[in-house]
Design a protein around this motif. Structure first.
Motif, PDB file in Angstrom:
ATOM      1  N   PHE A 329     -13.051   3.160   5.102  1.00  0.00           N
ATOM      2  CA  PHE A 329     -11.990   2.842   6.020  1.00  0.00           C
ATOM      3  C   PHE A 329     -10.883   3.772   6.038  1.00  0.00           C
ATOM      4  CE2 PHE A 329     -13.409  -0.790   8.828  1.00  0.00           C
ATOM      5  CZ  PHE A 329     -14.730  -0.920   8.343  1.00  0.00           C
ATOM      6  N   ILE A 330     -11.131   4.793   5.332  1.00  0.00           N
ATOM      7  CA  ILE A 330      -9.620   5.486   4.845  1.00  0.00           C
ATOM      8  C   ILE A 330      -9.002   6.121   6.427  1.00  0.00           C
ATOM      9  CG2 ILE A 330      -8.839   7.811   4.375  1.00  0.00           C
ATOM     10  CD1 ILE A 330     -10.762   7.931   1.930  1.00  0.00           C
ATOM     11  N   LYS A 333      -7.203   2.891   7.790  1.00  0.00           N
ATOM     12  CA  LYS A 333      -6.270   2.385   6.918  1.00  0.00           C
ATOM     13  C   LYS A 333      -4.911   3.559   6.852  1.00  0.00           C
ATOM     14  CE  LYS A 333      -8.991   0.010   3.546  1.00  0.00           C
ATOM     15  NZ  LYS A 333      -9.595   0.038   2.527  1.00  0.00           N
ATOM     16  N   ILE A 334      -5.379   4.834   7.304  1.00  0.00           N
ATOM     17  CA  ILE A 334      -3.809   5.839   7.635  1.00  0.00           C
ATOM     18  C   ILE A 334      -3.253   5.442   8.833  1.00  0.00           C
ATOM     19  CG2 ILE A 334      -3.325   8.148   7.745  1.00  0.00           C
ATOM     20  CD1 ILE A 334      -5.588   8.798   5.522  1.00  0.00           C
ATOM     21  N   ARG A 335      -4.331   5.354   9.616  1.00  0.00           N
ATOM     22  CA  ARG A 335      -3.869   5.179  11.111  1.00  0.00           C
ATOM     23  C   ARG A 335      -3.051   3.842  11.297  1.00  0.00           C
ATOM     24  NH1 ARG A 335      -8.234   2.687  14.910  1.00  0.00           N
ATOM     25  NH2 ARG A 335      -7.549   0.895  13.565  1.00  0.00           N
ATOM     26  N   ASP A 336      -3.332   2.847  10.581  1.00  0.00           N
ATOM     27  CA  ASP A 336      -2.578   1.424  10.652  1.00  0.00           C
ATOM     28  C   ASP A 336      -1.498   1.307   9.270  1.00  0.00           C
ATOM     29  OD1 ASP A 336      -4.481   1.016  12.444  1.00  0.00           O
ATOM     30  OD2 ASP A 336      -5.733  -0.233  11.425  1.00  0.00           O
ATOM     31  N   ASN A 337      -1.239   2.423   8.883  1.00  0.00           N
ATOM     32  CA  ASN A 337      -0.054   2.342   7.923  1.00  0.00           C
ATOM     33  C   ASN A 337      -0.486   1.570   6.780  1.00  0.00           C
ATOM     34  OD1 ASN A 337       2.131   3.667   6.992  1.00  0.00           O
ATOM     35  ND2 ASN A 337       3.533   2.333   8.100  1.00  0.00           N
ATOM     36  N   ARG A 338      -1.737   1.722   6.418  1.00  0.00           N
ATOM     37  CA  ARG A 338      -2.117   0.829   5.219  1.00  0.00           C
ATOM     38  C   ARG A 338      -2.637   1.529   4.101  1.00  0.00           C
ATOM     39  NH1 ARG A 338      -6.465  -2.599   6.252  1.00  0.00           N
ATOM     40  NH2 ARG A 338      -7.046  -1.367   7.982  1.00  0.00           N
ATOM     41  N   ILE A 339      -1.643   2.759   3.744  1.00  0.00           N
ATOM     42  CA  ILE A 339      -2.238   3.800   2.717  1.00  0.00           C
ATOM     43  C   ILE A 339      -2.455   3.211   1.240  1.00  0.00           C
ATOM     44  CG2 ILE A 339      -1.432   5.722   1.449  1.00  0.00           C
ATOM     45  CD1 ILE A 339      -0.537   6.667   4.430  1.00  0.00           C
ATOM     46  N   GLU A 341      -3.571   0.522   0.734  1.00  0.00           N
ATOM     47  CA  GLU A 341      -5.008  -0.148   0.667  1.00  0.00           C
ATOM     48  C   GLU A 341      -6.178   0.580   0.438  1.00  0.00           C
ATOM     49  OE1 GLU A 341      -5.425  -3.017   3.644  1.00  0.00           O
ATOM     50  OE2 GLU A 341      -3.393  -3.540   3.839  1.00  0.00           O
ATOM     51  N   ILE A 342      -5.989   1.993   0.402  1.00  0.00           N
ATOM     52  CA  ILE A 342      -7.232   2.974   0.346  1.00  0.00           C
ATOM     53  C   ILE A 342      -7.660   2.687  -1.151  1.00  0.00           C
ATOM     54  CG2 ILE A 342      -7.780   5.565   0.022  1.00  0.00           C
ATOM     55  CD1 ILE A 342      -5.835   5.868   2.508  1.00  0.00           C
ATOM     56  N   ASP A 444      -5.939   0.383 -10.926  1.00  0.00           N
ATOM     57  CA  ASP A 444      -4.716   0.565  -9.898  1.00  0.00           C
ATOM     58  C   ASP A 444      -5.108   0.023  -8.770  1.00  0.00           C
ATOM     59  OD1 ASP A 444      -3.609   1.957 -12.035  1.00  0.00           O
ATOM     60  OD2 ASP A 444      -3.800   3.953 -11.085  1.00  0.00           O
ATOM     61  N   TYR A 445      -6.185   0.222  -8.068  1.00  0.00           N
ATOM     62  CA  TYR A 445      -6.779  -0.254  -6.534  1.00  0.00           C
ATOM     63  C   TYR A 445      -6.406  -1.938  -6.577  1.00  0.00           C
ATOM     64  CZ  TYR A 445      -9.374  -2.193  -2.760  1.00  0.00           C
ATOM     65  OH  TYR A 445      -9.813  -2.954  -1.778  1.00  0.00           O
ATOM     66  N   ARG A 446      -7.090  -2.459  -7.873  1.00  0.00           N
ATOM     67  CA  ARG A 446      -7.251  -3.893  -7.647  1.00  0.00           C
ATOM     68  C   ARG A 446      -6.028  -4.407  -8.044  1.00  0.00           C
ATOM     69  NH1 ARG A 446     -11.826  -1.311  -8.186  1.00  0.00           N
ATOM     70  NH2 ARG A 446     -13.643  -2.059  -6.897  1.00  0.00           N
ATOM     71  N   LEU A 447      -5.322  -3.968  -9.022  1.00  0.00           N
ATOM     72  CA  LEU A 447      -3.977  -4.442  -9.436  1.00  0.00           C
ATOM     73  C   LEU A 447      -3.075  -4.540  -8.348  1.00  0.00           C
ATOM     74  CD1 LEU A 447      -2.239  -5.777 -11.880  1.00  0.00           C
ATOM     75  CD2 LEU A 447      -1.791  -3.391 -12.252  1.00  0.00           C
TER      76      LEU A 447
END
Ligand code: ADP
Ligand code: SF4
Length: 692
Positions: A329-330, A333-339, A341-342, A444-447
């Protein structure tokens, strides 16, 4: 009103032949261990990328003919019309999610095995096949070349019938006949297909022309081309023949998909290629030579870097294999400004290893990868909680973090207790070793996700006992307490403790990760004994050499870190170690320590050799921390509703296995026990109907 974003440029449509890609995100062909063997799982996995926003989604290599048979590996197959329905599963699924579907046609030449078909192997000139099987490929006659062109053309027609929008001609990775003809090392012909570059390019040009003619403007024809082999003047170089080939073919393909060869260079791990965009210096010339769109890869995960690649005129499409595996979903996530969450790829190549094992793809970061169809898992969605039960997760390593995060996503009230001051467990510890820094992304992602969740409380410095767990009064407990490395030599080659006269200090990987080795002055010569045979022995050996220790690496295997062969690293790891002066002792099993000497015996002759050392570091086997779990189960009236052992404490393995275990536990929570026990996964059974 839509506001503008610095990433808008990534969402511009791009024309590819007769089609228009909805944005610049392009999943290039990649292997997945699904292929023609598991077509429904394959279709669902590719469709997930389309759902995640990729504009183009490609297959893995697709064998065009029985003379290019890669069995036992599960690649795609388009030998005849019987293969079309399975491929159509993918094109329909990908189209339904708004993406274009691409297929990478291949004839593997001498890289094929033909173990299944028992057909002859083809090459530009006589040569031995690549594997150790004693069989040679024969130099193709002009009639063979004509036949090959016919097969390729027919495969292009079938691909069109299967609904593909983009059809690849493949000249890369040292894996395809079209590339073998380009390389003087493979091509010593003296006819119109050999000798000068114009002749060596002839077949590739013909394949492109044939494909274009066959599809008649209804599909785009892509060229996947390795511009450089990273072998200096021993192979193709981008600034010499690589560039000339792009100049010669220029606008013939509808799109250029460019990379470096071989596969280990293209899919380099983060251990061996630390930086994203590591292929850019090789491919950035291509757009200067063609008017057609260009796609390239290089473990690209940062949106800002993607923008710079487009703005600087280096590519039209951001290509990805591994980043799209770690996070399908990269684009969205970029489109929806949820960087934030990558889920960034860590560059470990566990995904690649599944291809080498012939099993469905798996990923350290994305435990749902390969499970889309057989378990119905979605990387972004998980079933909502079934009740107001609470959960306690003990241990904040990869398994505990994943379990706690997913339980919280389901909506449960979750408590995560970690004995130390930091979350991450082995994920954090191993990331401190030389070359493994990118692995910290698992933590990092999970934290960063967990910190956003109000229903998840994290307690540090909380080494829980079984009594404390009972006192907490949380009914559902997941024990993710991990492992530690053995200090007695027991491992796969030796099931009893080694002789230890106490004359040498003993260490394990944990001592290295905790920075607790004596200095180089106190312990000049370290002997590392690796019976684990995965990556750690080699990683630690290289790190200690680089820190100035004298290192001897003894292993029970016939090569250094044999597991890393299927992560495409082995040859480089062994070469770097030898070049940096480490002594390597292969095929030896540890006996023990005597008078400051390490005794090793040859696996074949039993002959014992003694090596003087100042310290012995054992990388052998791990001991599970299952004590807490065992204690809880032994308390007859513990009153807990659910107690489950997960991750390495249950089954020591890769970090990918620990994450998967934590994920599975969270998904299964509150399912009836009988359902969990019975449930394996959906299987694709062989049809018993005769084919013809
Ligand atoms: P896994 O790979 O299964 O996640 P790790 O070894 O990476 O396992 O992580 C285990 C984690 O559990 C470590 O961070 C360790 O500090 C923690 N831990 C071990 N025992 C306890 C305990 N009794 N209470 C809380 N945390 C614990
Ligand atoms: Fe990246 Fe490792 Fe996942 Fe492969 S397995 S996509 S290299 S994180």
């Amino acid at each position: 009103m839509a506001t503008s974003s610095p990433y808008d440029i990534l969402f511009q449509p791009v024309k590819v032949g007769p089609h228009t890609a909805r944005n610049r995100f392009y999943q290039v062909p990649h292997c997945c261990g699904l292929g023609h063997v598991r077509p429904q799982a394959h279709a669902a996995m590719r469709a997930m990328k389309a759902e995640g926003g990729w504009a183009v989604v490609s297959t893995e290599e697709a064998e065009i003919h029985p003379t290019s048979d890669l069995a036992p590996y599960a690649e795609q197959r388009i030998w005849d019309e019987h293969d079309i329905p399975a491929l159509k599963l993918m094109t329909d699924a990908v189209h339904a999610k708004g993406a274009l579907a691409a297929i990478e046609l291949v004839h593997n030449g001498a890289h094929a095995y033909n173990h299944l078909s028992r057909a002859p192997l083809f090459a530009p000139s006589d040569m031995t096949m690549e594997s150790t099987y004693p069989k040679q490929a024969r130099a193709m006659s002009l009639a063979d070349i004509q036949a090959f062109r016919r097969w390729h053309r027919s495969a292009a027609r079938r691909a069109m019938e299967a609904g593909f929008d983009i059809i690849y001609v493949y000249a890369g990775h040292r894996m395809s006949l079209a590339q073998h003809f380009l390389l003087p090392e493979y091509n010593q012909r003296t006819d119109e297909y050999g000798g000068k570059l114009e002749n060596r390019v002839r077949l590739l040009r013909q394949l492109l022309e044939d494909a274009k003619e066959e599809v008649g403007g209804r599909c785009a024809v892509a060229l996947r081309f390795a511009v450089d082999e990273v072998m200096g003047s021993d192979g193709m170089e981008w600034h010499k023949e690589g560039r000339q080939i792009v100049q010669m073919l220029k606008d013939l393909p509808d799109i250029w998909d460019v990379n470096i060869s071989n596969w280990s260079n293209d899919s380099a791990t983060s251990r061996l290629q630390r930086h994203e965009g590591y292929q850019t210096p090789y491919i950035e010339f291509v757009k200067q030579e063609t008017n057609k769109p260009v796609v390239a890869v290089g473990r690209i995960t940062s949106a800002d870097y993607m923008v710079s690649l487009v703005k600087d005129g280096i590519v039209d499409f951001i290509g990805a294999a591994r980043p799209s595996i770690a996070d399908p979903f990269i684009p969205n996530k970029i489109r929806d400004n949820r960087i934030d969450e990558i889920r960034e790829c860590i560059g470990c190549n566990i995904c690649v290893s599944s291809d080498g094992l012939g099993v469905p793809i798996r990923c350290t970061q994305n435990p749902t990868m390969g499970e889309e169809w057989r378990r119905g898992w979605h990387p972004e969605h998980i079933e909502a909680k079934q009740s107001d039960q609470q959960a306690l997760v003990v241990g904040g390593g990869p398994a505990g973090m994943e379990c706690a995060m997913q339980l919280a996503r389901r909506g449960y009230q979750v408590t995560l207790a970690e004995a130390t001051k930091e979350l991450g467990g082995r994920g954090l510890a191993e990331a401190k070793l030389a070359g493994l820094g990118a692995w910290k992304r698992v933590v990092d992602y999970r934290l960063s996700d967990m910190q956003t969740r109000a229903n998840l409380d994290i307690y540090y410095d909380s080494q829980l006992t079984s009594e404390q767990i009972i006192e907490l009064g949380i009914d559902n407990v997941f024990i993710a307490t991990g492992t530690h490395w053995r200090r007695d030599g027991v491992g796969r080659s030796k099931r009893v403790a080694m002789h230890n006269d106490g004359s040498l200090p003993l260490f394990t990987p944990e001592d290295v990760m905790a920075n607790q080795l004596p200095s180089q002055q106190q312990m000049p010569h370290v002997l590392i004994y690796d019976d684990d045979l995965a990556y750690l022995g080699g990683v630690i050996a290289q790190q200690l050499v680089d820190q100035g220790y004298r290192v001897s690496l003894a292993t029970s295997a016939t090569m250094v870190s044999p597991f890393t062969d299927i992560t495409l690293e082995q040859a480089t790891i062994q070469r770097q170690l030898l070049q940096s002066g480490a002594a390597v002792i292969l095929s030896h099993t540890i006996h023990g320590t005597v008078d400051k000497q390490v005794q090793l015996s040859c696996n074949y002759t039993g002959k014992v050799q003694s090596i003087a050392a100042d310290g012995l570091l054992l990388v052998t086997e791990r001991i599970r921390h299952s004590q807490l779990y065992d204690e809880l189960l032994a308390m007859p009236a513990h009153g807990l509703r659910h107690v489950e052992l997960i991750g390495d404490a249950a089954t020591p393995g890769l970090i990918a296995d620990a994450v998967y275990s934590g994920h599975m536990a969270a998904r299964n929570f509150e399912k009836p026990a009988a359902e969990v026990e019975q449930q394996i996964f959906r299987r694709e059974l062989i049809s018993l109907k005769p084919m013809i």
